[in-house]
Write an enzyme that holds these catalytic residues in place. Structure first.
Site, short mmCIF file in Angstrom:
data_model
loop_
_atom_site.label_atom_id
_atom_site.label_comp_id
_atom_site.label_asym_id
_atom_site.label_seq_id
_atom_site.Cartn_x
_atom_site.Cartn_y
_atom_site.Cartn_z
CD GLU A 65 -3.33 0.18 1.99
OE1 GLU A 65 -3.59 -1.04 2.11
OE2 GLU A 65 -3.88 1.07 2.67
CG ASP A 66 1.48 2.85 3.15
OD1 ASP A 66 0.53 3.22 2.46
OD2 ASP A 66 1.37 2.59 4.36
#
Ligand code: ZN
Length: 179
Positions: free
Chosen positions: A65-66
Protein backbone atom coordinates in the site's frame (compact mmCIF):
# COMPACT_ATOMS: atom_id res chain seq x y z
CA UNK A 1 13.30 -23.42 12.70
CA UNK A 2 16.27 -21.67 11.09
CA UNK A 3 14.32 -21.38 7.83
CA UNK A 4 11.51 -19.72 9.76
CA UNK A 5 13.93 -17.32 11.44
CA UNK A 6 15.49 -16.52 8.10
CA UNK A 7 12.07 -15.75 6.58
CA UNK A 8 11.08 -13.47 9.46
CA UNK A 9 14.37 -11.57 9.56
CA UNK A 10 14.41 -11.25 5.77
CA UNK A 11 10.95 -9.70 6.00
CA UNK A 12 12.11 -7.27 8.71
CA UNK A 13 15.13 -6.22 6.65
CA UNK A 14 13.14 -5.93 3.41
CA UNK A 15 10.42 -3.88 5.10
CA UNK A 16 12.99 -1.59 6.73
CA UNK A 17 14.58 -0.93 3.34
CA UNK A 18 11.23 -0.25 1.65
CA UNK A 19 9.98 2.09 4.38
CA UNK A 20 13.34 3.76 5.01
CA UNK A 21 12.34 7.21 3.85
CA UNK A 22 8.97 7.17 5.63
CA UNK A 23 8.17 8.55 9.06
CA UNK A 24 5.10 8.18 11.25
CA UNK A 25 2.82 11.11 12.00
CA UNK A 26 3.65 11.55 15.69
CA UNK A 27 5.50 14.60 16.99
CA UNK A 28 8.85 12.79 17.00
CA UNK A 29 8.38 11.47 13.45
CA UNK A 30 9.22 7.93 14.48
CA UNK A 31 10.73 5.78 11.69
CA UNK A 32 7.91 3.94 9.89
CA UNK A 33 9.46 0.50 10.38
CA UNK A 34 8.73 0.70 14.11
CA UNK A 35 5.05 0.09 13.30
CA UNK A 36 5.36 -3.24 11.43
CA UNK A 37 7.95 -4.37 13.98
CA UNK A 38 5.49 -3.58 16.78
CA UNK A 39 2.68 -5.52 15.06
CA UNK A 40 4.88 -8.60 14.57
CA UNK A 41 6.09 -8.45 18.15
CA UNK A 42 2.53 -8.17 19.53
CA UNK A 43 1.58 -11.26 17.50
CA UNK A 44 4.47 -13.29 18.87
CA UNK A 45 4.80 -12.00 22.39
CA UNK A 46 1.18 -11.35 23.35
CA UNK A 47 -0.72 -13.47 20.83
CA UNK A 48 1.54 -16.52 21.04
CA UNK A 49 1.70 -16.64 17.24
CA UNK A 50 4.86 -18.44 16.09
CA UNK A 51 3.84 -19.11 12.47
CA UNK A 52 6.64 -17.62 10.35
CA UNK A 53 4.40 -16.68 7.40
CA UNK A 54 2.07 -14.73 9.71
CA UNK A 55 4.98 -12.88 11.35
CA UNK A 56 6.56 -12.11 7.96
CA UNK A 57 3.21 -10.83 6.64
CA UNK A 58 2.91 -8.58 9.70
CA UNK A 59 6.33 -7.11 8.97
CA UNK A 60 5.37 -6.55 5.33
CA UNK A 61 1.71 -5.56 5.78
CA UNK A 62 2.09 -1.97 4.55
CA UNK A 63 4.66 -2.51 1.79
CA UNK A 64 2.15 -2.93 -1.05
CA UNK A 65 0.00 0.00 0.00
CA UNK A 66 2.72 2.47 0.96
CA UNK A 67 5.90 1.62 -0.99
CA UNK A 68 6.89 0.65 -4.54
CA UNK A 69 6.81 -3.06 -3.64
CA UNK A 70 4.85 -5.33 -5.99
CA UNK A 71 2.96 -8.52 -5.33
CA UNK A 72 5.29 -10.37 -7.72
CA UNK A 73 8.32 -9.13 -5.81
CA UNK A 74 6.86 -10.38 -2.52
CA UNK A 75 6.03 -13.76 -4.06
CA UNK A 76 9.56 -14.08 -5.43
CA UNK A 77 11.34 -13.14 -2.20
CA UNK A 78 8.95 -14.65 0.38
CA UNK A 79 6.80 -17.20 -1.47
CA UNK A 80 3.10 -17.28 -2.22
CA UNK A 81 1.72 -17.76 1.27
CA UNK A 82 3.33 -14.56 2.55
CA UNK A 83 2.55 -12.54 -0.57
CA UNK A 84 -1.09 -13.69 -0.51
CA UNK A 85 -1.40 -12.66 3.15
CA UNK A 86 -0.02 -9.20 2.40
CA UNK A 87 -2.42 -8.88 -0.54
CA UNK A 88 -5.30 -9.75 1.80
CA UNK A 89 -4.17 -6.98 4.13
CA UNK A 90 -3.89 -4.39 1.35
CA UNK A 91 -6.55 -2.22 -0.23
CA UNK A 92 -5.23 -1.28 -3.65
CA UNK A 93 -8.44 0.32 -4.87
CA UNK A 94 -8.20 4.08 -4.88
CA UNK A 95 -11.31 5.08 -2.98
CA UNK A 96 -12.31 8.33 -1.36
CA UNK A 97 -10.93 8.62 2.18
CA UNK A 98 -14.48 8.63 3.63
CA UNK A 99 -15.13 5.23 2.03
CA UNK A 100 -11.84 3.70 3.09
CA UNK A 101 -12.94 2.72 6.60
CA UNK A 102 -16.16 1.12 5.39
CA UNK A 103 -14.20 -0.97 2.90
CA UNK A 104 -11.62 -1.93 5.50
CA UNK A 105 -14.38 -3.19 7.79
CA UNK A 106 -16.08 -5.16 4.99
CA UNK A 107 -12.78 -6.70 4.03
CA UNK A 108 -11.89 -7.56 7.65
CA UNK A 109 -14.85 -9.94 7.92
CA UNK A 110 -13.59 -11.94 4.94
CA UNK A 111 -9.93 -12.29 5.86
CA UNK A 112 -8.27 -15.67 6.40
CA UNK A 113 -7.55 -16.65 10.00
CA UNK A 114 -3.87 -15.70 9.70
CA UNK A 115 -4.66 -12.34 8.15
CA UNK A 116 -7.27 -11.68 10.86
CA UNK A 117 -4.59 -12.14 13.52
CA UNK A 118 -2.32 -9.63 11.80
CA UNK A 119 -5.22 -7.19 11.47
CA UNK A 120 -6.10 -7.49 15.15
CA UNK A 121 -2.48 -6.95 16.24
CA UNK A 122 -2.29 -4.00 13.82
CA UNK A 123 -5.29 -2.33 15.46
CA UNK A 124 -3.86 -3.03 18.92
CA UNK A 125 -0.60 -1.34 17.91
CA UNK A 126 -2.52 1.60 16.45
CA UNK A 127 -4.62 2.31 19.54
CA UNK A 128 -1.55 1.99 21.77
CA UNK A 129 0.35 4.43 19.60
CA UNK A 130 -2.62 6.81 19.52
CA UNK A 131 -2.61 6.87 23.31
CA UNK A 132 1.12 7.38 23.67
CA UNK A 133 2.21 9.24 20.53
CA UNK A 134 -0.82 10.61 18.63
CA UNK A 135 -0.38 12.19 15.19
CA UNK A 136 0.38 15.88 15.52
CA UNK A 137 -2.78 16.95 13.71
CA UNK A 138 -5.33 14.67 15.41
CA UNK A 139 -7.68 16.20 17.97
CA UNK A 140 -9.41 14.18 20.71
CA UNK A 141 -12.56 13.56 18.69
CA UNK A 142 -10.59 12.12 15.80
CA UNK A 143 -8.76 9.84 18.23
CA UNK A 144 -12.04 8.68 19.78
CA UNK A 145 -13.49 8.00 16.31
CA UNK A 146 -10.45 5.88 15.50
CA UNK A 147 -10.86 3.86 18.71
CA UNK A 148 -14.49 3.16 17.76
CA UNK A 149 -13.45 2.09 14.27
CA UNK A 150 -10.68 -0.13 15.67
CA UNK A 151 -13.27 -1.81 17.92
CA UNK A 152 -15.39 -2.72 14.88
CA UNK A 153 -12.37 -4.24 13.18
CA UNK A 154 -11.51 -6.10 16.39
CA UNK A 155 -15.03 -7.54 16.55
CA UNK A 156 -14.68 -8.72 12.95
CA UNK A 157 -11.33 -10.43 13.56
CA UNK A 158 -11.34 -11.49 17.24
CA UNK A 159 -12.52 -15.06 16.56
CA UNK A 160 -9.09 -15.83 15.09
CA UNK A 161 -7.29 -15.31 18.41
CA UNK A 162 -8.78 -15.19 21.92
CA UNK A 163 -5.38 -14.09 23.28
CA UNK A 164 -5.15 -11.12 20.94
CA UNK A 165 -8.80 -10.27 21.52
CA UNK A 166 -8.14 -10.03 25.24
CA UNK A 167 -5.13 -7.76 24.72
CA UNK A 168 -7.07 -5.48 22.38
CA UNK A 169 -10.09 -5.17 24.69
CA UNK A 170 -7.87 -4.41 27.68
CA UNK A 171 -5.97 -1.70 25.80
CA UNK A 172 -9.17 -0.24 24.35
CA UNK A 173 -10.59 0.24 27.84
CA UNK A 174 -7.34 1.55 29.24
CA UNK A 175 -6.38 3.92 26.47
CA UNK A 176 -9.56 5.27 24.86
CA UNK A 177 -9.41 9.07 25.29
CA UNK A 178 -12.21 10.93 27.01
CA UNK A 179 -13.54 14.37 26.16
ZN1 ZN B 1 -0.51 -1.23 10.11
Amino acid sequence: MSEDLSLVLRAAFFSGEKHKKQRRRDAEETPYINHPLEVAYILLDEGGVTDAATLAAALLHDTLEDTDTTREELAMVFGHEVSNLVVELTDLESVLPEHKKKRELERAHNLSEKAKRVKLADKTANIRDLATMPPKTWDIQRQIDYFDFAMKIAEATASASPALEKVFMRDYKQFKPKH
